[in-house]
Design an enzyme around this catalytic site. Structure first.
Site, PDB file in Angstrom:
ATOM      1  N   ASP A 216      68.191  26.063  -0.623  1.00  0.00           N
ATOM      2  CA  ASP A 216      67.771  24.932  -0.135  1.00  0.00           C
ATOM      3  C   ASP A 216      68.718  24.931   1.432  1.00  0.00           C
ATOM      4  O   ASP A 216      69.626  25.130   1.313  1.00  0.00           O
ATOM      5  CB  ASP A 216      67.954  23.691  -0.752  1.00  0.00           C
ATOM      6  N   GLU A 266      65.362  28.964   2.248  1.00  0.00           N
ATOM      7  CA  GLU A 266      64.496  28.086   2.978  1.00  0.00           C
ATOM      8  C   GLU A 266      65.438  28.103   4.448  1.00  0.00           C
ATOM      9  O   GLU A 266      66.135  27.215   4.710  1.00  0.00           O
ATOM     10  CB  GLU A 266      64.675  26.455   2.487  1.00  0.00           C
TER      11      GLU A 266
END
Length: 538
Positions: A216, A266
């Site tokens: 993330d 990401e």
């Protein structure tokens, strides 16, 4: 819910990730096994036959760790446990093993930029006070101004549209940094203990059988130690895409290689060359492709996004990834039914008119387009059911993006509403005795999986057929074919072709020996109608 069938790649296939279909599971909203209104691992295990019949190669689980849920689970309090609302670590291990028996691998989510304010490290830092070693694991600073009453710098929040501060002051006078919510303090990645802890977390999950890790906010970890003001800083960005990040991911790659594990990052970056650096040999295996996700339903723009994506991956030999929707993004059916079919967090607003019939037709065509492209494909839960974005009543919204925008942004809960499984059951078969944690809209049962299984024209039937037929496109490159304006046509390996008509008039199909699959019926003359896609064999 269909018979369990092996997914199309073998667990022995070391390059499975290069062309995989990966299904994102947002556990809280997938299926409720114990009836308490919250999705859980028992619910996922019970629905593994659905996922096997869909033919996916892997499941990516959004964070399933203990969390106060101040940001949908992305505020993690303990990386070596499962949130009690979802189940136990032993149950997670069973789920990983049971999925593997069906040929489905597991990818877990790691959130390295920050932890929850309930994490033991942060609680110890609060207790230890200013200047303590415990606070060195985070970014604690004195304030500016005569009495330290001003934040240490001018950095903006990473929640789009939010003007909320990224610094919070404690009663002892120190401020701490949180690029997201105050309940998500940023870690100090210059500290060796932070690096060691995350490498240990990776080993912990690889040893429990996971095949990969999604990272993330992968470009945000490193910060300029001086924490300079953004507005007046002349050098590299003080907290986005800093060069020292690559040392972190090279160390992580060494850990993953010991377990044959893979990474997907990401990475939101506009610079293609900077983006590709994360995919160099010895760093991340793949990264999400946000240019395709945010692209409007326009033939020229889509072709440019595809070309740019393939070009930026080619120098490093990494496969592209293709995704239409995820847990943060307006659902495809709704987005494609609007006048503005692009996605931008800054333009989300209440009351945007949507033509769901049009959006569904386009979403069906987009499914065939994305699944025909070279690389891996990510499928967000419920996309295979054609779910629209739900309107969540303001008093039920939980997403902090809504609150940090002062209520202007409707937030992300609309794509996180619990799935409908059984049309005639309470709460559309989500499994609850109690109302789910987010309310399902009226008519949600019409999208139930059991209804779609009996309908050969359903979105579910289309996705199952497309995933099963996808190997026909092989692993070769993409070659564009001549086509009229508004039509995308390309060839892949072994004569497999994909044609997508975005033009207002029907399109003639190129010469072919067989129609493999179409997102909708051809017209009476055998032409491809507007907003329809077809797979052909030359």
């Amino acid at each position: 819910m269909g018979q369990p069938t092996p997914a199309r790649t073998s667990p022995a296939d070391g390059d499975w990730w290069r062309s995989a279909v990966i299904y994102q599971v947002y556990v809280r909203s997938f299926a409720d096994g114990d009836g308490d209104g919250t999705g859980d691992l028992a619910g996922v295990r019970a629905r593994l036959p659905h996922l096997a019949a869909l033919g996916v190669d892997a499941l990516w689980f959004s964070p399933w760790y203990p969390s106060p849920m101040k940001d949908g689970g992305y505020d993690v309090a303990d990386y070596r446990a499962i949130d009690p609302a979802f189940g136990t670590l032993a149950e997670a291990e069973k789920l990983i093993a049971e999925a593997r028996e069906l040929g489905i691998r597991t990818i877990v989510d790691i959130v390295p930029n920050h932890v929850s304010d309930r994490h033991p490290w942060f609680r110890a830092a609060l207790a230890a006070g200013p200047g303590s070693p415990e606070r060195e694991l985070f970014h604690f600073r004195p304030g500016r101004g005569a009495h330290g009453e001003l934040p240490p710098n001018d950095w903006p929040s990473q929640f789009a549209g939010s003007t909320a501060p990224v610094w919070t002051r404690l009663p002892d006078g120190d401020w701490y940094l949180h690029l997201f919510t105050p309940e998500q303090p940023d870690l100090n990645w210059d500290h060796p203990a932070v690096r060691q802890e995350h490498e240990d977390i990776l080993r912990f999950w690889f040893e429990r059988g996971v095949a990969g890790v999604r990272i993330d906010s992968a470009a945000l970890l490193a910060k300029d130690p001086a924490l300079p003001d953004l507005a007046t800083h002349p050098g590299p960005h003080p907290f986005v895409d800093r060069d020292e990040l690559h040392d972190v991911y090279r160390s992580w790659r060494a850990v993953a290689d010991a377990y044959d594990g893979v990474f997907v990052g990401e990475v939101w970056l506009p610079d293609a060359e900077r983006f590709a650096r994360y995919l160099r040999p010895g760093e991340l295996h793949t990264a999400f492709n946000f240019s395709f996700l945010s692209c409007p339903w326009d033939a020229g723009r889509l072709r440019a996004a595809i070309d740019t994506t393939l070009a930026e991956h080619a120098p490093v030999g990494a496969p592209a990834t293709w995704v239409l929707c995820n847990h943060d993004v307006t659902r495809t059916v709704t987005r494609y039914g609007r006048e503005d079919t692009a996605f931008d967090f800054a333009t989300k607003a209440y009351g945007t008119p949507t033509d769901l019939a049009l959006g569904t037709r386009r979403a069906r065509a987009a499914a065939l387009l994305s699944l025909a492209l070279p690389g891996s494909v990510y499928l967000y839960q419920g996309e295979e059911l054609g779910l629209p974005e739900a309107d969540v009543p303001p008093d039920r919204i939980q997403d902090p993006m809504h609150f940090r925008s002062g209520g202007a942004d409707p937030g992300r809960d609309g794509c996180r509403v619990p799935l409908p499984w059984t049309a005639g059951a309470p709460y559309a078969g989500f499994g609850s005795r109690e109302e789910p944690w987010l309310p399902q809209p009226a008519g949600w049962s019409a999208y139930a999986a059991d209804l779609q299984e009996r309908d050969p024209g359903s979105m579910l039937a289309l996705y199952r057929a497309a995933v099963a037929a996808r190997p026909a496109f092989g692993d070769g490159p993409l070659t564009w074919l001549p086509a009229p304006d508004g039509v995308l046509a390309f060839a892949r390996a072994d004569g497999a072709r994909c044609v997508v008509n975005l033009a207002p008039t029907p399109a003639e199909l190129p010469a072919h020996t067989r129609l493999l699959l179409a997102s909708g019926p051809l017209d009476d003359a055998g032409r491809l109608p507007q907003d329809t896609a077809a797979w052909l064999h030359a």
